[in-house]
Write a protein that holds these residues in place. Sequence first.
Motif, PDB file in Angstrom:
ATOM      1  N   MET A 143       0.849  -1.197   0.000  1.00  0.00           N
ATOM      2  CA  MET A 143       0.000   0.000   0.000  1.00  0.00           C
ATOM      3  C   MET A 143       0.880   1.240   0.000  1.00  0.00           C
ATOM      4  O   MET A 143       1.860   1.321   0.730  1.00  0.00           O
ATOM      5  N   SER A 144       0.539   2.203  -0.817  1.00  0.00           N
ATOM      6  CA  SER A 144       1.325   3.442  -0.900  1.00  0.00           C
ATOM      7  C   SER A 144       0.958   4.359   0.247  1.00  0.00           C
ATOM      8  O   SER A 144       0.003   4.134   0.983  1.00  0.00           O
ATOM      9  N   PHE A 145       1.709   5.476   0.369  1.00  0.00           N
ATOM     10  CA  PHE A 145       1.398   6.448   1.399  1.00  0.00           C
ATOM     11  C   PHE A 145       0.040   7.058   1.129  1.00  0.00           C
ATOM     12  O   PHE A 145      -0.296   7.388  -0.003  1.00  0.00           O
ATOM     13  N   LEU A 146      -0.757   7.249   2.173  1.00  0.00           N
ATOM     14  CA  LEU A 146      -2.077   7.820   2.034  1.00  0.00           C
ATOM     15  C   LEU A 146      -2.029   9.309   2.266  1.00  0.00           C
ATOM     16  O   LEU A 146      -1.015   9.874   2.685  1.00  0.00           O
ATOM     17  N   GLN A 147      -3.181   9.982   1.994  1.00  0.00           N
ATOM     18  CA  GLN A 147      -3.224  11.439   2.031  1.00  0.00           C
ATOM     19  C   GLN A 147      -3.032  12.014   3.424  1.00  0.00           C
ATOM     20  O   GLN A 147      -2.744  13.180   3.569  1.00  0.00           O
TER      21      GLN A 147
ATOM     22  N   SER B  27      -7.469   3.905   7.931  1.00  0.00           N
ATOM     23  CA  SER B  27      -6.564   4.261   6.841  1.00  0.00           C
ATOM     24  C   SER B  27      -7.250   4.079   5.486  1.00  0.00           C
ATOM     25  O   SER B  27      -7.091   4.909   4.584  1.00  0.00           O
ATOM     26  N   TRP B  28      -8.001   2.981   5.363  1.00  0.00           N
ATOM     27  CA  TRP B  28      -8.732   2.767   4.101  1.00  0.00           C
ATOM     28  C   TRP B  28      -9.739   3.889   3.863  1.00  0.00           C
ATOM     29  O   TRP B  28      -9.830   4.445   2.765  1.00  0.00           O
ATOM     30  N   PHE B  29     -10.482   4.249   4.910  1.00  0.00           N
ATOM     31  CA  PHE B  29     -11.527   5.266   4.776  1.00  0.00           C
ATOM     32  C   PHE B  29     -10.934   6.636   4.460  1.00  0.00           C
ATOM     33  O   PHE B  29     -11.460   7.373   3.607  1.00  0.00           O
ATOM     34  N   LEU B  30      -9.850   6.999   5.110  1.00  0.00           N
ATOM     35  CA  LEU B  30      -9.220   8.288   4.852  1.00  0.00           C
ATOM     36  C   LEU B  30      -8.609   8.352   3.458  1.00  0.00           C
ATOM     37  O   LEU B  30      -8.419   9.431   2.899  1.00  0.00           O
ATOM     38  N   GLY B  31      -8.275   7.197   2.910  1.00  0.00           N
ATOM     39  CA  GLY B  31      -7.691   7.155   1.580  1.00  0.00           C
ATOM     40  C   GLY B  31      -8.701   7.213   0.453  1.00  0.00           C
ATOM     41  O   GLY B  31      -8.333   7.323  -0.714  1.00  0.00           O
ATOM     42  N   VAL B  32      -9.997   7.123   0.784  1.00  0.00           N
ATOM     43  CA  VAL B  32     -11.039   7.202  -0.246  1.00  0.00           C
ATOM     44  C   VAL B  32     -11.062   8.614  -0.819  1.00  0.00           C
ATOM     45  O   VAL B  32     -11.053   9.608  -0.069  1.00  0.00           O
ATOM     46  N   LYS B  33     -11.093   8.746  -2.137  1.00  0.00           N
ATOM     47  CA  LYS B  33     -11.100  10.059  -2.785  1.00  0.00           C
ATOM     48  C   LYS B  33     -12.338  10.841  -2.369  1.00  0.00           C
ATOM     49  O   LYS B  33     -13.453  10.346  -2.410  1.00  0.00           O
ATOM     50  N   GLY B  34     -12.127  12.065  -1.953  1.00  0.00           N
ATOM     51  CA  GLY B  34     -13.210  12.909  -1.471  1.00  0.00           C
ATOM     52  C   GLY B  34     -13.229  13.060   0.036  1.00  0.00           C
ATOM     53  O   GLY B  34     -13.958  13.896   0.572  1.00  0.00           O
TER      54      GLY B  34
ATOM     55  N   VAL C  99     -19.557  26.697  -0.632  1.00  0.00           N
ATOM     56  CA  VAL C  99     -19.510  25.286  -1.015  1.00  0.00           C
ATOM     57  C   VAL C  99     -18.076  24.954  -1.429  1.00  0.00           C
ATOM     58  O   VAL C  99     -17.483  25.682  -2.230  1.00  0.00           O
ATOM     59  N   PRO C 100     -17.488  23.899  -0.877  1.00  0.00           N
ATOM     60  CA  PRO C 100     -16.114  23.533  -1.256  1.00  0.00           C
ATOM     61  C   PRO C 100     -16.006  23.224  -2.747  1.00  0.00           C
ATOM     62  O   PRO C 100     -16.931  22.683  -3.355  1.00  0.00           O
ATOM     63  N   ARG C 101     -14.863  23.550  -3.315  1.00  0.00           N
ATOM     64  CA  ARG C 101     -14.621  23.279  -4.733  1.00  0.00           C
ATOM     65  C   ARG C 101     -13.806  21.998  -4.884  1.00  0.00           C
ATOM     66  O   ARG C 101     -12.748  21.978  -5.498  1.00  0.00           O
ATOM     67  N   SER C 102     -14.297  20.937  -4.280  1.00  0.00           N
ATOM     68  CA  SER C 102     -13.644  19.635  -4.365  1.00  0.00           C
ATOM     69  C   SER C 102     -14.687  18.563  -4.079  1.00  0.00           C
ATOM     70  O   SER C 102     -15.826  18.863  -3.693  1.00  0.00           O
ATOM     71  N   ARG C 103     -14.288  17.308  -4.259  1.00  0.00           N
ATOM     72  CA  ARG C 103     -15.213  16.204  -3.994  1.00  0.00           C
ATOM     73  C   ARG C 103     -15.549  16.081  -2.517  1.00  0.00           C
ATOM     74  O   ARG C 103     -16.512  15.412  -2.150  1.00  0.00           O
ATOM     75  N   SER C 104     -14.769  16.741  -1.673  1.00  0.00           N
ATOM     76  CA  SER C 104     -15.066  16.719  -0.245  1.00  0.00           C
ATOM     77  C   SER C 104     -16.385  17.414   0.069  1.00  0.00           C
ATOM     78  O   SER C 104     -16.908  17.291   1.184  1.00  0.00           O
TER      79      SER C 104
END
Length: 236
Positions: A1-5, A17-24, A143-148
Amino acid sequence: MSFLQNNEPMGDVSWISWFLGVKGNEFLCRVPTDFIQDKFNLTGLEFISETLDVVLDQEFDNQGWDDGLDIADAEQLYGMIHARYIVSPRGVEDMRLKYERGDFGSCPRVYCKGQKTLPVGLSDLWNQSHVKVYCPRCNDVFVPRSRSALLDGAMFGTSFPHMFFMQLPSMKPHPPLEKYVPRLYGFRLHQKALMPHEALETTPKNIGSSVSNLPFLASSTPKSLLLPFSNTDLNS
């Protein structure tokens, strides 16, 4: 597994770790397991023990996810714990690092000049609204300008940015010195010109004004923009 965000170490296969690595999910920070395991921090939260076990799973297998458990339940539980963690001293410090990196984006207002923002919820209840970002310079939300932007606002709560600056007052920016002024050919517009048409129509009329007796004025000029005439003015 690579380094996560969130800078988790390589090889970390926990659910968090899996959940934090999900895009958004970049707005979220890592909540320490000891904080989650402290029953005091779970007071008032409704959940089943199996959901907590998933959140604390240190060897999470995404491929072998148990269909008997709803991933949304684990997301909600972690999100509500996350809202409590980020207003704690440790949580504020974790979010400070993300804030300084610009992980939450910047204010779109021109005169805020790229001021960094913080996430905020418009409700502390789940499924009420998505997360917004708060600008500490103009004190407005966007409103955030990202998938978050799809994250639930309750993951951050209504108090977080204000607790953040209460604990870190030196980071509170000054309000903008400049303000946009509407102008027409260099002249500043009257406040009435900025009002919607419906507001002008509901402006109280001058009862008894002789303006209504002048058909050529009444038909061509909005009454709300006319100054009342007196009888002496008409006779002169």
